[in-house]
Design an enzyme around this catalytic site. Structure first.
Site, PDB file in Angstrom:
ATOM      1  N   LYS A  54      31.237  60.124  73.955  1.00 44.22           N
ATOM      2  CA  LYS A  54      32.512  60.686  74.407  1.00 44.22           C
ATOM      3  C   LYS A  54      32.596  62.169  74.046  1.00 44.22           C
ATOM      4  O   LYS A  54      32.982  63.004  74.869  1.00 44.22           O
ATOM      5  CB  LYS A  54      33.697  59.911  73.799  1.00 44.22           C
ATOM      6  N   GLN A 100      39.136  54.760  68.038  1.00 41.54           N
ATOM      7  CA  GLN A 100      38.060  53.899  68.517  1.00 41.54           C
ATOM      8  C   GLN A 100      38.229  52.485  67.960  1.00 41.54           C
ATOM      9  O   GLN A 100      38.466  52.298  66.766  1.00 41.54           O
ATOM     10  CB  GLN A 100      36.701  54.496  68.109  1.00 41.54           C
ATOM     11  N   ASP A 123      43.923  56.637  75.966  1.00 43.82           N
ATOM     12  CA  ASP A 123      43.341  55.303  76.155  1.00 43.82           C
ATOM     13  C   ASP A 123      44.259  54.408  76.992  1.00 43.82           C
ATOM     14  O   ASP A 123      43.835  53.371  77.492  1.00 43.82           O
ATOM     15  CB  ASP A 123      43.137  54.627  74.786  1.00 43.82           C
TER      16      ASP A 123
HETATM   17  N1  GUN Z   1      36.203  50.119  72.097  1.00 41.34           N
HETATM   18  C1  GUN Z   1      35.629  49.586  73.190  1.00 41.34           C
HETATM   19  N2  GUN Z   1      36.169  50.126  74.307  1.00 41.34           N
HETATM   20  C2  GUN Z   1      37.083  51.019  73.905  1.00 41.34           C
HETATM   21  C3  GUN Z   1      37.973  51.901  74.593  1.00 41.34           C
HETATM   22  O1  GUN Z   1      38.022  51.970  75.825  1.00 41.34           O
HETATM   23  N3  GUN Z   1      38.769  52.670  73.804  1.00 41.34           N
HETATM   24  C4  GUN Z   1      38.745  52.589  72.463  1.00 41.34           C
HETATM   25  N4  GUN Z   1      39.575  53.360  71.785  1.00 41.34           N
HETATM   26  N5  GUN Z   1      37.946  51.786  71.787  1.00 41.34           N
HETATM   27  C5  GUN Z   1      37.124  51.006  72.514  1.00 41.34           C
END
Ligand code: GUN
Length: 294
Positions: A54, A100, A123
């Site tokens: 990311k 996350q 998110d």
């Molecule tokens: N863990 C797995 N997928 C995601 C996501 O799309 N966002 C976040 N914050 N954590 C994740």
């Protein structure tokens, strides 16, 4: 039949080119880059790897990404306070905030996600954003669900009037994707079935799918006999398994066998994963633009 490959990497790089131009425009008018703050708790290898992707993608399009590492022994209160402080820009302008997942067991994840101010919730997990999506007036759409819909639209796969079957009812993917595919407009207007662990014989449902989305985190759950010939199959799973003494990533779909039955199939890796990241960058730019016009 050999399924058409739905290449998420190639689409994500086209999205990045477009985003880089729009980010440059933001920088010219705002005098600073959009900024994303990522909170990474503990040392789960998969989470660290996703966060790295990311941050790298953000850098490629000109978004400033800061990763804040937090000890695995953090309490709910400490994490809520940290997220709230980031939301007040105490650590620099935070256009987008992402915590996350998964979080350690001792942390109340709902309390932490609720502490992300909705206007910075790139998110799309805050109940206000989930509610707006459910009413068909989305602000931030959860990135993986948005990525699946973008993949279908880009590949010119008709969704209107077709039967989409989603396996997995998570708040992150299955539920928001069901809303998107059943919603009005491009990439929507489908009839949606949302399957889960209590659905009974899964194959009964999956064989009826024109569009089948697997999002449960079970390696190769979807086998060739569960797929209608010619169906579009989107594999959201990213599972690390040990096979023949090697560690490898596989999806929720038994890729090689299903490729002989499906009309189109997304690979793992290189399918939905890169689009999740691209949608996060889009949400971050959108958050920065919305803040500037407030
Ligand atoms: N863990 C797995 N997928 C995601 C996501 O799309 N966002 C976040 N914050 N954590 C994740």
């Amino acid at each position: 039949m050999t399924a058409r490959r739905l290449d998420g990497r190639e689409l994500a790089s086209r999205i990045e080119v477009d985003l880089a131009g729009r980010v440059a425009g933001f920088v010219r008018s705002a005098g600073r880059p959009p900024r994303l703050v990522v909170v990474l708790v503990g040392d789960v290898a998969a989470s660290a790897s996703y966060v790295k992707s990311k941050a790298a993608a953000a850098g490629r399009v000109g978004i400033d990404a800061e990763v804040i590492p937090v000890s695995a022994s953090v309490t709910t209160a400490q994490l809520v306070n940290l997220v709230a402080a980031i939301g007040r820009d105490e650590q620099g302008p935070a256009d987008g905030i992402l915590v996350q997942l998964p979080l350690p067991d001792q942390v109340n994840a709902v309390a932490v996600l609720d502490a992300v101010p909705p206007a910075q919730d790139v998110d799309g997990f805050h109940p206000e954003n989930a509610g707006l999506l459910s009413q068909g007036r989305p602000r931030f759409i959860p990135c993986t669900a948005a990525g699946v819909q973008r993949m279908l639209i880009d590949a010119e796969i008709e969704t209107a009037g077709r039967h989409a079957v989603i396996v997995g009812r998570s708040d992150i993917v299955g539920k928001p994707l069901a809303l998107l595919l059943a919603g009005r407009g491009p990439g929507g207007d489908a009839t949606v079935t949302l399957c889960h662990s209590r659905s009974g014989d899964l194959a009964t449902w999956t064989r009826q799918a024109d569009i089948l989305v697997a999002a449960v985190g079970r390696p190769r759950l979807i086998t060739a006999d569960m797929v209608k010939p010619g169906a579009v199959v989107i594999d959201v799973g990213i599972n690390r398994i040990e096979e023949q003494g090697r560690s490898r990533l596989v999806g929720d779909v038994d890729h090689d066998a299903v490729a002989d039955v499906a009309g189109a199939l997304s690979p793992v890796p290189g399918g939905v994963g890169p689009l999740t990241v691209a949608m996060l960058l889009e949400n971050t730019l959108q958050a920065a633009l919305a803040r500037k016009s407030r």
